[in-house]
Design a protein around this motif. Structure first.
Motif, PDB file in Angstrom:
ATOM      1  N   ASN A  56      -8.312 -64.849  -4.270  1.00 56.65           N
ATOM      2  CA  ASN A  56      -7.600 -64.113  -3.226  1.00 56.65           C
ATOM      3  C   ASN A  56      -6.132 -63.831  -3.545  1.00 56.65           C
ATOM      4  OD1 ASN A  56      -6.581 -66.651  -2.977  1.00 56.65           O
ATOM      5  ND2 ASN A  56      -7.374 -67.036  -0.933  1.00 56.65           N
ATOM      6  N   GLU A  86      -5.909 -50.073   8.439  1.00 53.71           N
ATOM      7  CA  GLU A  86      -4.690 -50.877   8.403  1.00 53.71           C
ATOM      8  C   GLU A  86      -3.820 -50.454   7.220  1.00 53.71           C
ATOM      9  OE1 GLU A  86      -5.499 -55.040   8.737  1.00 53.71           O
ATOM     10  OE2 GLU A  86      -6.579 -54.774  10.614  1.00 53.71           O
ATOM     11  N   LYS A  88      -1.845 -52.043   5.152  1.00 51.41           N
ATOM     12  CA  LYS A  88      -1.704 -52.882   3.967  1.00 51.41           C
ATOM     13  C   LYS A  88      -3.059 -53.387   3.500  1.00 51.41           C
ATOM     14  CE  LYS A  88       1.040 -56.706   2.283  1.00 51.41           C
ATOM     15  NZ  LYS A  88       0.554 -58.035   2.166  1.00 51.41           N
ATOM     16  N   HIS A  90      -5.638 -55.990   2.347  1.00 51.06           N
ATOM     17  CA  HIS A  90      -5.731 -57.412   2.677  1.00 51.06           C
ATOM     18  C   HIS A  90      -6.105 -58.259   1.481  1.00 51.06           C
ATOM     19  CE1 HIS A  90      -5.153 -57.500   7.023  1.00 51.06           C
ATOM     20  NE2 HIS A  90      -5.497 -56.232   6.921  1.00 51.06           N
TER      21      HIS A  90
END
Length: 114
Positions: A56, A86, A88, A90
């Protein structure tokens, strides 16, 4: 080559250093390290722990990066009924960036951009 003495003193720090170097090597090496981090039956815990952050926290330096507006434009050209996306990303994995959004019918979606 100069970092190997660190392995003798503190193996976890050595493998964290190696993980940072793998992050620069490109998507194939990152994907291999992600797989490696899941194989606790083969590799020591210090190795798996160090490489697990690549699930991540990949900088994806080889990617030019997409903006949400570029992704929205491509989806609208493809007639995808997108209500919102959205701003940005993730996640930035070894191969793609992931944006979360909502379709016109209210369905939440994740858009994986390769």
């Amino acid at each position: 080559a100069l970092a190997w003495p660190l392995w003798l003193v503190r193996p976890s720090a050595f493998w964290s250093f190696v993980m940072l170097r793998v992050d620069y090597c490109g998507p194939c090496f990152v994907k291999l390290a992600q797989w490696l981090s899941t194989r606790r039956d083969i590799f020591p815990d210090t190795v798996c722990e160090a490489f697990s952050s690549l699930h991540n926290q990949v900088a994806a330096r080889w990617s030019t990066g997409l903006t949400a507006s570029e992704v929205e434009a491509m989806l609208r050209e493809s007639s995808v009924p997108l209500r919102s996306l959205e701003a940005k990303a993730h996640a930035s994995g070894s191969i793609a960036e992931v944006f979360f959004g909502t379709l016109e019918d209210g369905t939440d979606v994740a858009v994986k951009c390769l």
